[in-house]
Design an enzyme around this catalytic site. Structure first.
Site, mmCIF file in Angstrom:
data_model
loop_
_atom_site.group_PDB
_atom_site.id
_atom_site.type_symbol
_atom_site.label_atom_id
_atom_site.label_comp_id
_atom_site.label_asym_id
_atom_site.label_seq_id
_atom_site.Cartn_x
_atom_site.Cartn_y
_atom_site.Cartn_z
ATOM 1 N N HIS A 1 0.847 -1.185 0.000
ATOM 2 C CA HIS A 1 0.000 0.000 0.000
ATOM 3 C C HIS A 1 0.881 1.233 0.000
ATOM 4 O O HIS A 1 1.975 1.221 0.577
ATOM 5 C CB HIS A 1 -0.918 0.005 1.231
ATOM 6 C CG HIS A 1 -2.064 0.967 1.123
ATOM 7 N ND1 HIS A 1 -1.937 2.298 1.446
ATOM 8 C CD2 HIS A 1 -3.354 0.782 0.730
ATOM 9 C CE1 HIS A 1 -3.110 2.891 1.261
ATOM 10 N NE2 HIS A 1 -3.977 2.011 0.828
ATOM 11 N N ASP B 1 -8.107 -4.481 -0.403
ATOM 12 C CA ASP B 1 -8.590 -4.860 -1.734
ATOM 13 C C ASP B 1 -8.411 -6.348 -2.005
ATOM 14 O O ASP B 1 -9.129 -6.920 -2.840
ATOM 15 C CB ASP B 1 -7.839 -4.064 -2.811
ATOM 16 C CG ASP B 1 -8.035 -2.575 -2.657
ATOM 17 O OD1 ASP B 1 -9.203 -2.146 -2.553
ATOM 18 O OD2 ASP B 1 -7.034 -1.833 -2.626
#
Length: 427
Positions: free
Chosen positions: A303, A361
């Site tokens: 991320h 996700d």
């Protein structure tokens, strides 16, 4: 006098104030740098620049911490509900009993859309991407509800905030139903926020629809996990658009357009596509080696902010298991691939060194697929959830007396000034 940082530039020493937040690193205030030195800073992507002061969300990427108004995201996801979280983001505190009931009533009774709005949606091609409909439809809200577009009126700001939070699921469900060739379903005031949304998406006139508490709770939790995430690309877009005084519907439409990008809101769809490409557990070693050889990309891991385990991913993993067990997909081959890929990524030195931990996700794509949504709806659901974060950030920006219209600087590397040559004299 507070702390200062000293900058030596061209034989001149400039003192810059150092600001301290409640949490997080200190910040060097460079607002007067250009006026005092005739130079400004260069920071592509704004990775080291604070564009605003905010009291809404705090992220510590190294520690894997995400707080909304001081409350950890996992505690909100486990113990709260989406509308309560909306109230928290908007007002700064969790609602007391009467406040919670009043807020839920207000949002519920704003979920209806103007009747002409359906004809507007039907003006799109039947095969239009749902996100294309979302961008156009949300921008069009300012044409239907122009009585709440005065950003200088606090009461109008609150009405538009309520309208956006309430009507976004209805618009999203319209976009979904339209793409499926099914009739639109109107909201009902006796259902919760998540129940209403799922019913508007999946009920048909031919049979009764009954809410499933496991799936409803999962949808509500997904909304909480995506409600806000500090100054990400779409939130910054909303703030930048709002800094010009644009109405809130236009600002949120701008945020949706930014969210549509695969590097932002489309990441869960990319993660699901990766799992499909791998297909079976026995193909994982080959794919992992391909990632190491830079032949494949590892989607759903790592991320921009988190250099640790994404705190939302742990809640999303649990939610994923609950949904798959409820709908009978506990043996979903994609989940088996996901679990094994996660195990390898958390133990393989290559991924551990690079801090490529699973993010939210990674599991949300599988979960949304199990709930019955096609991949093109994933980013739409993200937009529904993120609306409250966008509107809270927009409202905070409007009410900040120090806020100015956004105007980033640049380093010009083009041609220097030169004389114009008539066309007949150009060689």
């Amino acid at each position: 006098m507070g702390d200062t940082a000293k900058l030596d530039l061209g034989g001149k020493t400039v003192e810059l104030p150092v600001l301290h937040g409640t949490l997080g690193p200190d910040v060097v205030d460079v607002r007067k740098l250009y006026a005092e030195t005739d130079v400004f800073t260069y920071d592509p992507g704004f990775t080291s620049t604070a564009s605003c002061e905010s009291k809404i969300t705090y992220i510590d990427g190294d520690a894997g911490v995400l707080l909304h108004r001081g409350y950890p995201i996992d505690e909100l996801a486990e113990n709260s509900n989406f509308l309560e979280t909306c109230y928290l983001l908007l007002h700064g505190e969790l609602p007391k009993g009467p406040e919670a009931a009043d807020f839920e009533h207000t949002i519920t009774y704003h979920t209806m859309l103007h009747e002409q709005f359906d004809r507007f949606v039907q003006g799109f091609r039947r095969d239009a991407h749902p996100m294309a409909i979302m961008v156009g439809a949300v921008g069009a809200l300012s044409a239907f509800y122009h009585d709440s577009t005065n950003v200088d009126d606090p009461s109008q700001r609150m009405i538009s905030s309520h309208r956006l939070i309430a009507k976004m699921p209805t618009i999203a469900a319209r976009a979904f139903k339209y793409s499926q060739g099914q009739p639109f379903v109107h909201p009902r005031n006796d259902l919760s926020y998540a129940e209403n949304f799922l019913r508007m998406c999946f009920s048909v006139p031919a049979e009764d629809w009954k809410p499933n508490p496991v799936l409803t709770r999962a949808m509500d939790r997904i909304f909480i996990l995506h409600a806000d995430h500090e100054q990400n690309a779409s939130t910054s877009t909303v703030r930048l658009a709002g800094s010009s005084g644009a109405n809130p519907f236009a600002c949120i439409a701008a945020g949706i357009a930014c969210l549509w990008g695969p590097a932002h809101g489309g990441a869960n769809e990319e993660a699901l596509n990766m799992l499909k490409e791998i297909g079976t557990v026995d193909r994982i070693p080959e794919y992992v080696q391909g990632v190491k050889d830079r032949r494949y990309r590892l989607m759903g891991f790592g991320h921009r902010v988190y250099k640790n385990y994404d705190p939302r991913a742990k809640v999303m993993q649990k939610t994923c298991h609950e949904v798959l067990a409820e709908v009978g997909n506990a043996d979903d081959p994609l989940l088996k691939v996901a679990m094994e890929l996660e195990r390898i990524a958390l133990s393989d030195e290559y991924f551990v060194e690079r801090k490529l931990y699973p993010n939210v996700d990674f599991y949300s794509g599988i979960t949304l697929r199990a709930l019955g949504f096609p991949a093109e709806m994933f980013t739409v659901l993200f937009a529904v959830a993120r609306t409250v974060g966008w509107i809270a950030q927009w409202k905070e920006m409007i009410e900040d007396p120090s806020q100015k219209i956004g105007r980033p600087r640049q380093i010009y590397t083009g041609e220097p000034q030169r004389a114009f040559t008539p066309v007949h004299k150009r060689g």
